[in-house]
Write a protein that holds these residues in place. Sequence first.
Motif, PDB file in Angstrom:
ATOM      1  N   THR A   1       0.838  -1.184   0.000  1.00  0.00           N
ATOM      2  CA  THR A   1       0.000   0.000   0.000  1.00  0.00           C
ATOM      3  C   THR A   1       0.879   1.242   0.000  1.00  0.00           C
ATOM      4  O   THR A   1       1.799   1.358   0.789  1.00  0.00           O
ATOM      5  N   GLN A   9      -3.999   7.878   1.654  1.00  0.00           N
ATOM      6  CA  GLN A   9      -5.220   7.803   0.847  1.00  0.00           C
ATOM      7  C   GLN A   9      -6.229   6.840   1.467  1.00  0.00           C
ATOM      8  O   GLN A   9      -7.418   6.884   1.142  1.00  0.00           O
ATOM      9  N   LEU A  10      -5.778   5.994   2.374  1.00  0.00           N
ATOM     10  CA  LEU A  10      -6.657   5.038   3.039  1.00  0.00           C
ATOM     11  C   LEU A  10      -7.009   5.485   4.452  1.00  0.00           C
ATOM     12  O   LEU A  10      -7.449   4.676   5.268  1.00  0.00           O
ATOM     13  N   GLN A  30      -1.974   2.985  -7.661  1.00  0.00           N
ATOM     14  CA  GLN A  30      -2.849   2.169  -8.495  1.00  0.00           C
ATOM     15  C   GLN A  30      -3.177   2.870  -9.811  1.00  0.00           C
ATOM     16  O   GLN A  30      -3.211   4.093  -9.881  1.00  0.00           O
ATOM     17  N   TYR A  37      -9.421   4.461  -5.439  1.00  0.00           N
ATOM     18  CA  TYR A  37      -9.215   3.722  -4.198  1.00  0.00           C
ATOM     19  C   TYR A  37     -10.505   3.557  -3.403  1.00  0.00           C
ATOM     20  O   TYR A  37     -10.476   3.171  -2.236  1.00  0.00           O
ATOM     21  N   ASP A  40     -11.094   0.164  -1.789  1.00  0.00           N
ATOM     22  CA  ASP A  40     -10.110  -0.108  -0.735  1.00  0.00           C
ATOM     23  C   ASP A  40     -10.475   0.636   0.540  1.00  0.00           C
ATOM     24  O   ASP A  40     -10.323   0.114   1.646  1.00  0.00           O
ATOM     25  N   ASN A  47     -12.947  -1.057  -7.482  1.00  0.00           N
ATOM     26  CA  ASN A  47     -12.439   0.248  -7.887  1.00  0.00           C
ATOM     27  C   ASN A  47     -12.744   0.487  -9.361  1.00  0.00           C
ATOM     28  O   ASN A  47     -12.729  -0.446 -10.166  1.00  0.00           O
TER      29      ASN A  47
END
Length: 242
Positions: A1, A9-10, A30, A37, A40, A47
């Motif tokens: 990741t 971003q997560l 990605q 994302y 995710d 996605n």
Amino acid sequence: TTTDAYVSQLREDPYAANLVLAVPGIAGGQGSGYGDYSADIKGSGSNKTLTANGNAGVTATPSYYGSALSFDGNGDYFDAGSSSDFDFGSGDFTVEYWQNANSFASTPGLGIWDNVNNQRSWLIYQNSSALPRFYVSTDGTTSVSVNASSPTIPTNQWNHFCMERSGSTLFGYVNGVCVGANPNLGTQSILTPADPFWIGKWETSYYINGEIQDLRVYKGVAKYKGSSFDVPKPYSPIGIES
């Protein structure tokens, strides 16, 4: 990741269940750096795939992820395709992103809006006087809008834009401040499979010259409901004194 020391971003998103698109613009991430994302972040679904057009890409910049989506104002944009996820109907929604524009001469923006081919759904743009504009079409022809008389958006600076529907009211925000509201929003025009979501342009000739990052689209929720809000600073805290 892929993560960044300043922001991920997560990162936790209390509205993740409503997230239908999340494009941070991470070099080496990605989808050649312009990947989605959303699945995710919310832990389910798939996605979406974005297609780059012209010279649209990802460039290094001192901000959130150290990079962002980049556009030269001449035919550059990303196509997120047509999806029922972008068809908001009469429900609440929120679209927000950061933009660093070099110029507003080309009235830059993004959304599902192509007057030439009668494909009108929703749109965020800035006119040639650098004033923010927020539009939603109710039937593919007629539109409800927020046309703010201020602020004048500065160039070469990161600015946060947000448009949302809460009930029957359309709100527009710049840098966390509500700049206008229109209480006359009915049902949004129904999309067809031919109506694409363009990131970096609208119509056939209005392109962004600059950068976009952290684009997020939420269906079924208004995050701010007309209230001002704090937006996280999009730059790294390291070396900002320069």
